[in-house]
Design a protein around this motif. Structure first.
Motif, short mmCIF file in Angstrom:
data_model
loop_
_atom_site.label_atom_id
_atom_site.label_comp_id
_atom_site.label_asym_id
_atom_site.label_seq_id
_atom_site.Cartn_x
_atom_site.Cartn_y
_atom_site.Cartn_z
N THR A 158 19.28 53.63 -19.64
CA THR A 158 18.43 53.85 -18.47
C THR A 158 19.26 54.07 -17.22
N PHE A 159 20.35 53.31 -17.10
CA PHE A 159 21.17 53.40 -15.90
C PHE A 159 22.27 54.46 -16.00
N LEU A 160 22.55 54.93 -17.20
CA LEU A 160 23.63 55.90 -17.37
C LEU A 160 23.17 57.34 -17.30
N GLN A 161 21.91 57.60 -17.67
CA GLN A 161 21.42 58.97 -17.72
C GLN A 161 20.87 59.42 -16.38
N ASP A 162 20.92 60.72 -16.15
CA ASP A 162 20.38 61.30 -14.93
C ASP A 162 18.87 61.51 -15.07
N ASN A 163 18.20 61.57 -13.94
CA ASN A 163 16.76 61.88 -13.88
C ASN A 163 15.92 60.92 -14.72
N ILE A 164 16.30 59.65 -14.73
CA ILE A 164 15.56 58.63 -15.45
C ILE A 164 14.79 57.76 -14.45
N ASN A 165 13.55 57.49 -14.78
CA ASN A 165 12.72 56.63 -13.93
C ASN A 165 13.08 55.17 -14.24
N VAL A 166 14.15 54.70 -13.63
CA VAL A 166 14.66 53.35 -13.91
C VAL A 166 13.60 52.30 -13.63
N THR A 167 12.90 52.45 -12.53
CA THR A 167 11.89 51.45 -12.14
C THR A 167 10.82 51.29 -13.21
N ALA A 168 10.28 52.41 -13.70
CA ALA A 168 9.23 52.35 -14.72
C ALA A 168 9.75 51.73 -16.01
N HIS A 169 10.98 52.06 -16.39
CA HIS A 169 11.57 51.51 -17.61
C HIS A 169 11.68 49.99 -17.52
N ILE A 170 12.30 49.50 -16.46
CA ILE A 170 12.58 48.07 -16.34
C ILE A 170 11.30 47.28 -16.13
N VAL A 171 10.41 47.77 -15.28
CA VAL A 171 9.14 47.05 -15.05
C VAL A 171 8.29 47.08 -16.32
N GLY A 172 8.25 48.22 -17.02
CA GLY A 172 7.51 48.28 -18.28
C GLY A 172 8.04 47.28 -19.28
N LEU A 173 9.35 47.17 -19.37
CA LEU A 173 9.98 46.20 -20.28
C LEU A 173 9.58 44.77 -19.92
N ILE A 174 9.62 44.45 -18.63
CA ILE A 174 9.28 43.09 -18.18
C ILE A 174 7.81 42.79 -18.43
N VAL A 175 6.94 43.74 -18.10
CA VAL A 175 5.49 43.53 -18.30
C VAL A 175 5.17 43.34 -19.77
N GLY A 176 5.76 44.18 -20.63
CA GLY A 176 5.54 44.02 -22.07
C GLY A 176 6.00 42.67 -22.57
N PHE A 177 7.14 42.20 -22.05
CA PHE A 177 7.66 40.89 -22.43
C PHE A 177 6.72 39.77 -21.99
N LEU A 178 6.22 39.84 -20.76
CA LEU A 178 5.34 38.79 -20.24
C LEU A 178 4.00 38.75 -21.00
N ILE A 179 3.45 39.94 -21.28
CA ILE A 179 2.20 39.97 -22.05
C ILE A 179 2.47 39.45 -23.46
N GLY A 180 3.60 39.85 -24.03
CA GLY A 180 3.96 39.38 -25.36
C GLY A 180 4.12 37.88 -25.42
N LEU A 181 4.66 37.27 -24.36
CA LEU A 181 4.79 35.81 -24.32
C LEU A 181 3.44 35.13 -24.44
N SER A 182 2.43 35.76 -23.85
CA SER A 182 1.08 35.20 -23.96
C SER A 182 0.48 35.46 -25.34
#
Length: 204
Positions: free
Chosen positions: A164-188
């Protein structure tokens, strides 16, 4: 666990939500390739912060079904095709769809608040990373019971974050926030008490 051996008809029957999402993304991508109608669909659905600020709230949702080229689509749909079925089977249809959509939507919401008004984006990557995050939560709860899952998922998460951080033209924010949200929902969803409750309901 992630090797797909089902026939086409079995895949559709066993994983209807994943199948629907795959079909929707592919069909919409084909439509965006058509003259006249394609640019109109793309323009009306892509995430443009300035348009969202002007009240076009549907753009928090629609970018998840648009892609910037064939390789962008191929990468996201390959991941969904391989990893989506197992999560749909484990979490159930409604919970899987919730993980997918909320991860993508919250990723786009974060982009709106953290990027400038001129920022524009498309792609299902936030939702795809949400699937990864949910598997990360499952690993958290089952690291002793399912060591093979940990051996597969953790390296994939690590590689995904690094790329995510190495490639150009990547929506870093969407990737990282999506990962965190999926993790938090998964915890529940994958909390042992909730899984026990699912099993009791199935028995009834």
């Amino acid at each position: 666990m992630f090797i797909r051996r089902e026939s086409f008809s079995q895949y559709i029957r066993l994983y209807p939500i994943v199948t629907f999402l795959l079909a929707a993304n592919i069909i919409i991508f084909i439509l965006t390739m058509l003259p006249f109608i394609g640019p109109a669909i793309y323009g009306a659905g892509m995430g443009v912060n300035a348009y969202i600020a002007a009240g076009e709230w549907w753009r928090f949702f629609t970018p998840m079904f648009l892609h910037a080229g064939f390789m962008h689509l191929l990468f996201n749909m390959f991941f969904l095709f391989v990893f989506g079925p197992e999560l749909e089977k484990l979490a159930g249809k409604t919970r899987f769809l919730t993980i997918y959509l909320l991860s993508g939507i919250f990723g786009n919401v974060a982009v709106f608040f953290l990027k400038d008004l001129g920022y524009a984006h498309v792609g299902a990557s936030g939702a795809i990373y949400g699937i990864l995050g949910a598997f990360g939560a499952l690993v958290y709860y089952t690291k002793k019971m399912l060591p093979e899952l940990r051996q597969v998922i953790l390296p994939i998460i690590a590689i995904g974050v690094v790329m995510t951080f190495l490639q150009d033209n990547i929506n870093v924010t969407a990737h990282i926030v999506g990962l965190i949200v999926g993790f938090l929902i998964g915890l529940s969803y994958f909390h042992p008490k909730n899984i026990a409750s699912w099993k009791r309901k199935k028995v009834r």
